[in-house]
Design an enzyme around this catalytic site. Structure first.
Site, PDB file in Angstrom:
ATOM      1  CG  ASP A 114      -1.998   1.183   1.493  1.00  0.00           C
ATOM      2  OD1 ASP A 114      -2.869   1.021   0.707  1.00  0.00           O
ATOM      3  OD2 ASP A 114      -1.643   2.082   2.130  1.00  0.00           O
ATOM      4  CD  GLU A 174      -2.409   1.825  -3.346  1.00  0.00           C
ATOM      5  OE1 GLU A 174      -3.213   2.607  -3.717  1.00  0.00           O
ATOM      6  OE2 GLU A 174      -1.714   2.167  -2.657  1.00  0.00           O
TER       7      GLU A 174
END
Length: 677
Positions: free
Chosen positions: A313, A355
Site C-alpha cells: 500500500d 498499489e
C-alpha cells in the site's frame, strides 16, 4: 553474495543438510539482487544491514511451517501460478463480509463455488482506535483487529483457504504507521533511534520547502503534508551518563548507565512530522536501514502466518526527495526489489502486488525495467483500464480507451495486471491531457464531464454517485459509488423501469467481461457479483460519515446471495449468472494467460472496442459494444485477425466470417478464437 565463510556459517545454522542446501541455493539465486539494490540505497551501510537481514531470514526460514515450505516448492515448479486463467480474485472487508475471521471461514465454499482463487481481505491488522483511514493507519503489524479475532484465527483461515486452492492476500502499509504505533510513541518519548524512523522537523522551514512541490492527497479533510505535534521538538543534549556505582564486595555489579535505553527530552517547542495522508498517519523514513529491516521481519512473519500475496500500500510515496512530488522515486523500486529478493529466499510462494495508482510511464517501473525487469512487484493495478471503462460507458465512445491502452509499454512476461470494475477506493479521473488530445478531446473538459455524469447531474445520465474530495484549485472531483449504482441499476429500480434495469444489467456484465478477458487477475469487489447498490447508511456511523467512500462498502447481503441463484430472473440473479458464466469461460480459455498482452486494434466504429491477444495456440479477438444500440460490424474486420471462422468462447458458437457482417446487441461482448486450419 555467497562466499566460503558464508557457506560455512550457513552449514552451521542448519541441522538438516537439505534445508541448508535449499537456503543456500536460493541465496545464491537472489542474493545479488538483494545486495545490489540495498547498496544503491544505503551505500556503505549495506554490509552491516546484510548481516542483520541474514539473521532475520534464517530465523524466518527455520520458523516456516512444513505445509508452507511445501507450497514454496510447488510454486517454484509453477512460477506462473498468478498468471493462470483460472486465477480470479475477490476483495472484501472481513467484518462487512462475515463479521469475524472465523465467520469468513464459514463462507469459503461460497468463494470456491464462485471460482475464486485469490482472496484479498482489506486492512485487518490492528489499527488505531477511532478514525483510521479504513484500516490503513496500522498501530500493530503483528496483531489483528480485536473485533475480528486473533493471529491464530488468521493462520487458521489461511490454511482453510489453501486447502481450497485460494491464496490469502493482505495489505502491507509501507509508507506510514499510525501515530499510536509503538515506533511513533517511542519517537514522541524522545528515543533518538525511533525519531530516525520518521521525518521530523523542529520548525516549518523544512516542511515549507518540501510543500512547494507536493500535491495534497485529501485536500478536503487533510490539507497539507505535515502535522504539528507538541511532543516533537529539538532533542536536548544528552546528559553525561552517571558513573556506575562500584559493587560491594561479594555483590553483583549493577548495569551501567549506558545499558539503559536512550530517551531524551525535547525543548518543549513541539515539531512537525511528515503526514502525507492524514494527521494520524506518520510517514516512515526509508532512508534509515532500520526501517527496511523492520519491514522485512514483518513480511516474513506474516508470510509464515499464511499470507501469500502482499498488497504494497502507498508504495509510490515511500521515498522523499526535495523538489519533487515525492512519488515514484528510483529508490522505491530498489527497495521493492530488495524486499522481493529477500522474500524469495525464505518464502518463494509469496508474491508482491504494487498499489501504485500512477501514470503508465511510471507504473511500468513497479513491474521492472532494464536490470529490474520482472524483479520488482509480481503484480500491479491497471487503474487506467478501470477509469477508461467508465469513461467509455458514459461517452459511448472507445477511442480514448484505445489510445490510452496503446500508450502502455509492454510489461515483463512474468508479471500480471490486477484489473477491476470497482474497488474500495474512489474513482479519480486519471486521464492525461495527451491521451485526451489524441482522441480529439479536452482533458479538463472530459474529466469535468465524467464527474458530472457519475455524480448524477449531467442531463440524461444513468449514474448515481457522490463527489469525493473536490479540489477547487484544480477542479478535480473524484467519485464514490458501487458499480451497480454507477451503471444505472439504482436509478432504474427507483423508477421501476424494467427496460432501464435490463440495460444496467447488461452494462455490468460488459464491464466484467472486459476485466475477465483482459489478461491478468480480475478482482471482484465484494457484492458486485450481486449488483449491490449504494449504502447511504454510512453517514450514520460517526467514523465513516466524513468519508463518503463508505457508500460503496456495503455489508454483504447473504440473503440476497442465496436468492440470486434461486431467483435467476432478478437483477442480482442475472448479474450473478452472467458473471459465473464469464468466470467459467475464462478458466476454459488458455489464451487468457497473463504472459500475453491485450492490445487494442483499429475499430471501424467508435462504439466498439477490439482487443487482440497473440497466444501460441492462436489469435484471440475480443469485441465489446459500449453502447445501448445494436452495432453491425463488417466481417472482414474480424477476418483479418481470425481467418474465415471463429468460435465465441462466451456463447460456444461458431461464426462464419465469410459472411458480410456480424451484429452485437446492446452492451454485447464476443471472445473470438480463430479455428485451426
Amino acid at each position: 553474495m555467497p562466499n566460503p565463510d558464508l557457506s560455512a556459517r550457513l552449514r552451521s545454522a542448519f541441522d538438516d543438510d537439505r534445508d541448508a542446501a535449499t537456503f543456500s541455493l536460493r541465496l545464491e539465486r537472489h542474493g545479488d539482487d538483494l545486495e545490489r539494490s540495498l547498496r544503491a540505497v544505503y551505500g556503505e551501510r549495506t554490509p552491516a544491514l546484510v548481516e542483520r537481514l541474514l539473521e532475520i531470514m534464517l530465523h524466518a526460514f527455520h520458523a516456516r511451517p512444513a505445509d508452507l515450505k511445501r507450497l514454496d516448492e510447488a510454486r517454484l515448479l509453477r512460477p506462473d501460478w498468478l498468471q493462470a486463467p483460472e486465477m480470479v480474485g475477490y476483495v472484501a472487508y472481513a467484518d462487512r463480509f462475515a463479521g469475524t475471521l472465523r465467520g469468513v471461514g464459514e463462507h469459503l465454499d461460497y468463494l470456491s463455488d464462485l471460482g475464486v482463487r485469490y482472496f484479498h481481505l482489506m486492512p485487518l491488522l490492528k489499527p488505531r482506535e477511532g478514525e483510521n483511514d479504513g484500516g490503513y493507519a496500522v498501530a500493530d503489524y503483528r496483531a489483528v483487529r480485536p473485533d475480528l479475532g486473533s493471529m491464530d484465527d488468521l493462520s487458521a483461515l489461511a490454511q482453510g483457504l489453501r486447502g481450497r486452492g485460494i491464496s490469502l492476500v493482505l495489505d502491507l502499509v509501507l509508507n506510514h504507521v499510525a501515530s499510536e504505533h509503538d515506533w511513533a510513541a517511542r519517537a514522541r518519548a524522545g528515543e533518538e533511534k525511533y525519531r530516525d524512523y520518521f521525518h521530523i522537523f523542529p520548525d516549518r522551514a523544512g516542511p515549507d520547502t518540501y510543500e512547494r512541490a507536493l500535491p495534497e492527497v485529501f485536500p478536503d479533510f487533510a490539507p497539507g503534508n505535515f502535522t504539528f505535534d507538541p511532543a516533537l521538538g529539538r532533542l536536548l543534549d544528552a546528559p553525561a551518563p552517571a558513573e556506575a556505582p562500584k559493587p560491594k564486595k561479594g555483590g553483583r555489579k549493577k548495569a551501567a548507565a549506558a545499558e539503559v535505553p536512550a530517551a531524551r527530552q525535547t525543548d518543549g517547542a513541539g515539531g512537525w512530522v511528515w503526514t502525507t495522508f492524514n494527521t494520524y498517519q506518520w510517514d516512515l523514513n526509508w532512508a534509515n536501514p532500520d526501517v527496511f529491516a523492520e519491514f522485512l521481519d514483518i513480511i516474513l512473519y506474516l508470510a509464515n502466518r499464511g499470507v501469500e500475496v502482499f498488497r504494497l500500500d502507498a508504495i509510490a510515496f515511500i521515498w522523499k526527495r526535495l523538489g519533487t512530488d515525492c512519488q515514484n522515486q528510483p529508490e522505491v523500486h530498489e527497495l521493492t526489489r530488495a524486499l522481493r529478493a529477500a522474500a524469495r529466499i525464505v518464502a518463494p510462494a509469496v508474491a508482491f502486488k504494487a498499489e501504485a495508482i500512477v501514470a503508465p510511464h511510471d507504473l511500468i517501473h513497479y513491474l521492472g525495467t532494464r536490470d529490474h525487469h520482472g524483479k520488482v512487484s509480481d503484480m500491479a493495478y491497471h487503474n487506467s483500464l478501470m477509469v477508461q471503462l467508465w469513461s467509455s460507458l458514459a461517452s459511448r465512445d472507445t477511442r480514448l480507451m484505445q489510445g490510452a491502452l496503446l500508450a502502455f509499454p509492454p510489461k515483463p512476461t512474468n508479471t500480471t495486471w490486477g484489473m477491476y470494475v470497482r474497488c474500495h477506493d474512489d474513482i479519480g479521473w486519471a486521464i492525461s491531457d495527451a491521451d485526451a488530445a489524441r482522441a480529439g478531446l479536452s482533458g479538463p473538459g472530459h474529466r469535468h464531464f465524467l464527474s458530472d455524469f457519475y455524480s448524477g447531474i449531467f442531463p440524461g445520465t444513468f449514474a448515481r454517485g457522490l463527489v469525493f474530495q473536490y479540489n477547487p484549485a484544480t477542479g478535480d472531483r473524484r467519485i464514490s459509488g458501487t458499480a451497480a449504482s454507477l451503471a444505472g441499476l439504482e436509478q432504474a429500480q427507483v423508477l421501476g423501469d424494467e427496460a432501464l434495469t435490463e440495460l444496467a444489467v447488461r452494462r455490468l456484465i460488459l464491464l466484467h467481461a472486459v476485466t475477465l478477458g483482459f489478461g491478468g487477475v480480475p478482482l471482484l469487489y465484494m457484492g458486485d457479483e450481486l449488483a449491490l447498490l449504494n449504502d447511504y447508511a454510512f453517514a450514520d456511523v460517526p467514523e465513516h460519515a466524513p468519508d463518503n467512500r463508505w457508500v460503496h462498502r456495503p455489508r454483504m447481503d447473504w440473503a440476497l446471495a442465496a436468492a440470486a441463484q434461486a431467483q435467476p430472473g432478478t437483477p442480482a440473479g442475472r448479474v450473478n449468472a452472467g458473471l459465473r458464466a464469464l468466470i467459467r469461460a475464462r478458466a476454459a480459455t488458455p489464451h487468457l494467460h497473463a504472459s500475453i498482452e491485450s492490445r487494442p486494434v483499429p475499430s471501424p466504429d467508435p462504439r466498439l472496442l477490439l482487443l487482440r491477444r497473440d497466444h501460441p495456440l492462436g489469435v484471440m479477438l475480443q469485441v465489446y459494444n459500449f453502447s445501448e444500440e445494436r452495432v453491425t460490424l463488417p466481417a472482414y474486420v474480424l477476418r483479418e485477425h481470425l481467418g474465415t471462422a471463429a468460435t465465441d468462447q462466451l456463447g460456444d458458437r461458431t461464426f462464419d466470417l465469410g459472411r458480410p457482417s456480424v451484429t452485437l446487441g446492446a452492451y454485447g461482448a464476443l471472445w473470438l478464437v480463430g479455428q485451426p486450419e
